[in-house]
Design a protein around this motif. Structure first.
Motif, mmCIF file in Angstrom:
data_model
loop_
_atom_site.group_PDB
_atom_site.id
_atom_site.type_symbol
_atom_site.label_atom_id
_atom_site.label_comp_id
_atom_site.label_asym_id
_atom_site.label_seq_id
_atom_site.Cartn_x
_atom_site.Cartn_y
_atom_site.Cartn_z
ATOM 1 N N GLY A 178 0.777 -1.236 0.000
ATOM 2 C CA GLY A 178 0.000 0.000 0.000
ATOM 3 C C GLY A 178 0.803 1.276 0.000
ATOM 4 O O GLY A 178 0.233 2.353 0.144
ATOM 5 N N ARG A 203 2.127 2.935 -2.292
ATOM 6 C CA ARG A 203 1.797 3.881 -3.367
ATOM 7 C C ARG A 203 0.613 4.784 -3.052
ATOM 8 O O ARG A 203 0.465 5.832 -3.673
ATOM 9 N N VAL A 204 -0.242 4.378 -2.105
ATOM 10 C CA VAL A 204 -1.417 5.189 -1.795
ATOM 11 C C VAL A 204 -0.995 6.625 -1.478
ATOM 12 O O VAL A 204 -1.610 7.586 -1.920
ATOM 13 N N ARG A 205 0.078 6.733 -0.695
ATOM 14 C CA ARG A 205 0.513 8.079 -0.300
ATOM 15 C C ARG A 205 1.465 8.692 -1.313
ATOM 16 O O ARG A 205 1.877 9.823 -1.168
ATOM 17 N N SER A 214 1.228 8.340 -4.872
ATOM 18 C CA SER A 214 0.775 8.188 -6.245
ATOM 19 C C SER A 214 1.162 9.328 -7.185
ATOM 20 O O SER A 214 1.684 9.093 -8.275
ATOM 21 N N GLU A 215 0.880 10.561 -6.780
ATOM 22 C CA GLU A 215 1.134 11.661 -7.698
ATOM 23 C C GLU A 215 2.633 11.833 -7.949
ATOM 24 O O GLU A 215 3.068 11.972 -9.084
ATOM 25 N N ALA A 273 4.872 9.643 -7.691
ATOM 26 C CA ALA A 273 5.401 8.481 -8.401
ATOM 27 C C ALA A 273 5.095 8.500 -9.882
ATOM 28 O O ALA A 273 5.768 7.835 -10.666
ATOM 29 N N SER A 274 4.075 9.245 -10.278
ATOM 30 C CA SER A 274 3.742 9.215 -11.699
ATOM 31 C C SER A 274 4.552 10.239 -12.492
ATOM 32 O O SER A 274 4.415 10.348 -13.698
ATOM 33 N N SER A 275 5.424 10.958 -11.798
ATOM 34 C CA SER A 275 6.304 11.874 -12.512
ATOM 35 C C SER A 275 7.348 11.085 -13.289
ATOM 36 O O SER A 275 7.737 9.986 -12.881
ATOM 37 N N ALA A 282 10.512 9.854 -11.409
ATOM 38 C CA ALA A 282 10.463 8.943 -10.279
ATOM 39 C C ALA A 282 10.141 7.536 -10.747
ATOM 40 O O ALA A 282 9.476 7.330 -11.760
ATOM 41 N N PHE A 283 10.648 6.570 -10.002
ATOM 42 C CA PHE A 283 10.291 5.169 -10.228
ATOM 43 C C PHE A 283 10.068 4.565 -8.854
ATOM 44 O O PHE A 283 10.977 4.527 -8.030
ATOM 45 N N VAL A 284 8.847 4.095 -8.639
ATOM 46 C CA VAL A 284 8.505 3.516 -7.340
ATOM 47 C C VAL A 284 8.102 2.057 -7.523
ATOM 48 O O VAL A 284 7.212 1.750 -8.309
ATOM 49 N N ARG A 285 8.743 1.177 -6.805
ATOM 50 C CA ARG A 285 8.416 -0.241 -6.921
ATOM 51 C C ARG A 285 8.091 -0.788 -5.557
ATOM 52 O O ARG A 285 8.866 -0.637 -4.608
ATOM 53 N N SER A 286 6.949 -1.447 -5.458
ATOM 54 C CA SER A 286 6.555 -2.071 -4.195
ATOM 55 C C SER A 286 6.980 -3.534 -4.222
ATOM 56 O O SER A 286 6.687 -4.248 -5.184
#
Lengths: 563, 154, 333
Positions: C110, C112-114, C116-117, C119-121, C124-128
């Motif tokens: 979870g 990404r819930v906080r 999201s915005e 991370a969509s830049s 940025a690269f966000v991996r859970s």
């Protein structure tokens, strides 16, 4: 004083024991009961039969009389004999004119009070031309961008004569401001305006999930609304404390009542903390509950809720006026219980749920359309829903006696048991630091998500029956040719065109100035934001502009990660 | 796996766990302004209990944000539940973003309140399955497993 | 009940050889990066040479570990840090680790819930990532995910883990800089000492600075600091910063503190030591993993050894020495 004498109770107990040994044992011997244990939906154990012995411990004063403390038996002394509950079906879609037409149709059909649903952009403080409003304008409710839209919504309707309920939350204070502006424009006496705003922020964060600002600023806005309305529009209920959504998102009957009471306590503390006396605003607190499937549990829920609320007001807040302790409730039947498969079954479900609410005691009701599980109800569906209430009210003679189930051994026992569980939950909230803190931490959200999953598992396992879905499944009955309420594709463009016209025609410098002043006021906790907001809407500031101005000050809410 | 046997499978038999499928990753997403998350959260738990990894986006996400998440998380499926009635424009935009990012190997599964008359529009937007409102847990899990087994590992 | 599906055939996709993805990863292609991380997690033998090749291109990134008890606000903080670093032109990578269910093996991720915005830049690269049963310390695949992001040019790369008890303290062995986040009012000051977190922090952050209790937590931490809590072998004095993701307060300062620590590590020569430590940990982890895999694969032979130990023909240590003998056989993966 107890209801029965000691000797009478002894006698009953002896006779019950004898019955259990004789007739009952024989019956069980030849055929066991279908389940090893029985309980209500919310988990309270149910006995096979109740006697006076089961309620011997309940003092007579806990029942009282209708319309008097502790209001267990009803909010008013004459209840439906004095005035039947209001048939208040909610409606809203498309442009204000479209909803206005539906209102006129429903008033003709017999509706006695109006109720408005707004579209998602309006609910969330966005104008119809906001990029985030894409695909959503006028869809689940009516689109409102400016004070002129509110005027169109109630065109040809005398707001001094008919009460209006506005199902609006984070942007409630703005819509209220528009409503007041329209009333003033029409020369109404504001003291005659009657109605309700839903405006309950805490249940949004945990259940309905409409939000703009973080928790505390949202509570402050409600405080301002309550305090302003108490003086300016004393017949308007500035809040409808909504247990409905707590149930809809997964809560059981105990959570529905306990959590909404916890929120009520938080709001009352906020308002009294700002210096208003409890008796100056509590009489206008109103409630909104669900009427769900477990028939007797729901009836007892209403009775327990009234008693708990009365005690909270009297003991915790030291209210003196009986009106401050009286719980008035609008009810909606349970949309989550309706099925898409064999949707005509929904008529029966709704009728039974409506009857439960009537027997539990309510002041107004919305019965769901049979297509509510999958659409905005059609006119036909709404008509049947209204007829459901009319049949209950006028054909089956349940309104002649007030609280007809009162005194039933079972009903009084279950009412009391539910009350006890509700107090336990309220104490837990207190011990953990109060409702606002727990909303911020996600405590309620976790409880409700857990409840929702537990219910799903029961249905999935076949333990909880859904007729036509997991029992008596008829493969042949596909979802019928259901007429879906058409979405008006032109709606968005019309709203956008109007926004352009409004912005072109108004004094933009003045609007900017007013918004700046509003934002300034918002930085302080002491100033009531309603007067400035009313000025702004009169100057044709839009809903989106006003909400955005305060978002600059307070920031946006970020939800906790709870699944 | 062909359509016929897949249709049979989705009627309730759980397939053998295909050894080449490995851990299935699903993005459970909420698009647009619909605030109903009860169903999405229940589905997230169902999938987790079936051994899948679920990335939950939270409420109020744009198709753009959802696709960015799907790509970074390299999910096999995007599951979106909508009760606001805006499914046609939102799935259309989602499909467009997926194609633009060359990520249309990712399955899109829709749920919530979707009338039959809108199915065609969703198929055109690239939706691969529409889960009925009253579907059981096993059916949802099986549907996802079968889709991935049919596509194979990427 | 059947699930409606379109009449078109179900889409198929080809498995692209991992070595083909390598140049795309080095060029920063997001899909290729994400795909390789998946394969590292799945442990495909086919991906091993590509991962070895990718490793050769790592060593540029500043790896930052962020840990703290649940509820401290890590995800919100990371989201703010992404923006703060991106505003200075950085490409930020985030690997957010959450526990898998011990019952089903699945997980709900979870973070990404906080985020999201942010991370969509495109910056940025966000991996859970779920722990997938890995206990104690960071999973090999988590570190391989960091490798991929490193080779792709992301820096800083933030590893976000839940700090509960001793296990997640291990993030310090994988990161160059460790930030420990405490939340006011959770009794964190006491927990920090117990969990040994105090010693591992290069930077202390206290969240929810907009709340009055935050300053008490900051004081408590600063008080502990005077008891000589520098990390062993370091001349860096860990700062204590109160930050607020809500108001944006001090996020810039936190970013700058992280950057200053990176500069300190390089200038003081401590970076070399930390790098050696990280590699040592990874080699040991890889060795354990290899051994575990062989152990799990060769059930037949193991059974014989087990029986020998049961029969007292051999003691457990003796059996282990025998097995270590054949742990050296076969390909490195």
């Amino acid at each position: 004083m107890n209801l029965f004498s000691e000797t009478a109770i002894e006698d009953i107990r002896e006779k019950q024991a004898a019955w259990e040994e004789k007739e009952l044992a024989a019956a069980l011997g030849s055929r066991p009961e279908e389940k090893p244990a029985y309980e209500t939906e919310c988990g309270i154990p149910l006995k096979r039969v109740y006697t006076a012995a089961d309620i011997a411990d309940i003092p007579a004063d806990e029942l009282g009389f209708p319309g008097a403390y502790p209001f267990t038996r009803g909010a008013y002394p004459t209840m439906y004999r004095g005035r039947p509950w209001t048939i208040r079906q909610v409606a809203g879609f498309g442009n204000p004119e479209a909803t206005n037409q539906r209102y006129k149709y429903m008033i003709q059909t017999g509706q006695t009070g109006l109720s408005t649903d707004f579209d998602l952009p309006t609910l969330l403080g966005l104008d119809s031309d906001d990029p985030r409003a894409f695909g959503e304008v006028g869809r689940v409710g009516v689109a409102i961008d400016t004070v002129d839209d509110v005027d169109r919504l109630f065109d040809g309707i005398d707001l001094e004569k008919i009460s209006v309920s506005l199902t609006i939350n984070p942007s409630a204070w703005v819509v209220y401001a528009m409503y007041v502006a329209v009333a003033e424009r029409r020369g109404y006496d504001l003291h005659k305006l009657a109605g309700t705003l839903q405006a309950d922020p805490l249940k949004e964060y945990v259940a309905q999930k409409e939000w703009i600002y973080p928790v505390r600023p949202a509570v402050r806005l409600l405080r301002d609304l309550i305090m302003y309305s108490a003086k300016a529009t004393p017949k308007i209920n500035p809040i409808s404390l909504s247990g409905y959504h707590l149930s809809d998102v997964g809560g059981n009957a105990l959570q529905e009542i306990a959590f909404i009471m916890a929120f009520t306590i938080a709001y009352c503390e906020e308002v009294t903390g700002a210096g208003m006396d409890i008796d100056d605003f509590a009489p206008r607190l109103s409630f909104f509950f669900i009427s769900h499937q477990d028939f007797f549990e729901q009836i007892c829920k209403f009775r327990a809720a009234r008693r708990v609320y009365a005690k909270i007001m009297a003991e915790r807040f030291k209210a003196r006026k009986p009106e401050s302790m009286r719980l008035r409730v609008h009810v909606q039947t349970a949309a989550m219980s309706l099925t898409k498969v064999e949707h005509h079954n929904n008529l029966m479900r709704t009728a039974i749920q409506a009857l439960g609410a009537v027997l539990g005691g309510c002041q107004s009701m919305h019965t769901n359309g049979l297509d509510e599980a999958f659409a905005i109800p059609t006119e036909e569906a709404m008509k049947l829903a209204i007829r459901t209430q009319q049949i209950i009210r006028d054909e089956i003679n349940v309104t002649s006696v007030i609280d007809p189930l009162g005194g039933s051994y079972f009903i009084e026992r279950l009412t009391r048991d539910m009350e006890i569980e509700i107090w336990k939950l309220l104490n837990e909230v207190d011990e953990r630091g109060g409702a606002v803190k727990l909303v911020e931490e996600g405590w309620f959200q976790q409880k409700l998500a857990d409840s929702a999953y537990a219910t799903f598992q029961k249905i999935d396992a076949g333990e909880k029956i859904s007729v036509g879905v997991n029992r008596y499944v008829d493969e042949a009955s596909s979802s019928a040719e259901v007429h879906i309420h058409p979405y008006d594709e032109q709606c968005t463009q019309l709203q956008i065109d109007r926004l352009i016209a409004v912005r072109a025609g108004r004094d933009n410098a003045r609007v900017r100035q007013l918004l700046k002043e509003l934002a300034e006021q918002a930085r302080s906790d002491e100033i009531n934001l309603l007067p400035k907001t009313i000025e702004a809407v009169k100057a044709k500031a839009t809903l989106g502009e006003i909400c955005a101005a305060l978002r600059e000050v307070w920031g946006a809410y970020a939800e906790p990660m709870i699944v | 796996m062909d359509k016929a046997s897949m249709a049979e499978q989705t009627s309730g038999d759980a397939p053998e766990q295909d050894a080449t499928i490995g851990t299935i990753r699903v993005l459970v997403a909420k698009l647009g302004l619909d605030g109903h998350d009860r169903g999405a959260k229940v589905v997230a738990r169902i999938l987790r209990d079936a051994g899948m990894e679920v990335v939950y986006t939270g409420l109020y996400k744009s198709p753009n944000e959802v696709v960015a998440a799907a790509v970074q998380e390299d999910v096999d499926v995007i599951g979106v539940s909508l009760l606001s009635g805006s499914h046609v424009p939102l799935f259309r935009e989602l499909g467009r973003c997926l194609r633009e990012e060359k990520a249309d190997h990712i399955f899109v599964v829709a749920g919530g309140v979707i009338p039959e008359q809108d199915y065609a529009a969703l198929w055109d937007s690239g939706v691969d399955a529409i889960v009925p409102q009253e579907a059981r847990a096993e059916l949802i899990v099986t549907t996802i497993r079968n889709l991935i087994a049919a596509r194979g590992r990427v | 009940m059947t699930v409606p599906m379109p009449s078109r055939p179900v889409k198929r996709a080809a498995y692209r050889p991992s070595m083909e993805l390598v140049p795309e990863i080095l060029a920063g292609n997001v899909t290729a990066i994400a795909r390789m991380i998946t394969r590292a997690e799945a442990g495909y033998a086919e991906a091993a040479p590509a991962l070895a090749e990718i490793y050769r291109h790592t060593g540029k990134a500043h790896i930052v570990g962020i840990t703290g008890v649940p509820g401290a606000g890590k995800s919100t903080l990371v989201s703010s840090l992404i923006r703060a670093f991106a505003s200075e032109g950085h490409k930020v990578g985030v690997v957010a680790v959450d526990p898998s269910s011990p019952f089903s093996g699945g997980a709900i991720l979870g973070d990404r819930v906080r985020m999201s915005e942010a991370a969509s830049s495109s910056q940025a690269f966000v991996r859970s990532m779920a722990t997938r049963g890995h206990l104690g310390g960071l999973a090999r695949s988590t570190l391989q995910a960091v490798d991929v992001l490193d080779a792709a040019g992301y820096s800083p790369i933030i590893i976000e883990t839940v700090g509960v008890g001793q296990d997640e303290v291990e993030v310090v062995t994988a990161a160059h800089s460790t930030v420990v986040l405490s939340a006011p009012g959770l009794g964190d000051d006491i927990q920090a000492i117990k969990a040994g977190i105090l010693e591992i922090a290069d930077i202390h952050a206290v969240s929810k600075a907009d709340k009055p209790e935050a300053s008490a937590t900051v004081s408590a931490l600063r008080g502990m600091m005077t008891l000589g809590s520098e990390r062993a072998g370091s001349s860096w004095t860990p700062p204590v910063l109160a930050v607020s993701a809500v108001s944006g307060e001090r996020i810039g300062e936190l970013r700058d503190a992280i950057a200053r620590h990176w500069a300190h590590l390089r200038e003081s020569g401590e970076l070399a030591e930390r790098r050696r430590g990280i590699c040592r940990t990874r080699i040991l982890g890889a060795a354990k993993h290899l051994f575990q895999r062989k152990f799990d694969e060769r059930t037949g032979e193991i059974a014989e050894h087990i029986q020998a130990v049961v029969n007292r023909d051999m003691d457990p240590a003796g059996a282990a020495r025998l097995l270590l003998g054949w742990a050296n056989e076969g390909q490195a993966t």
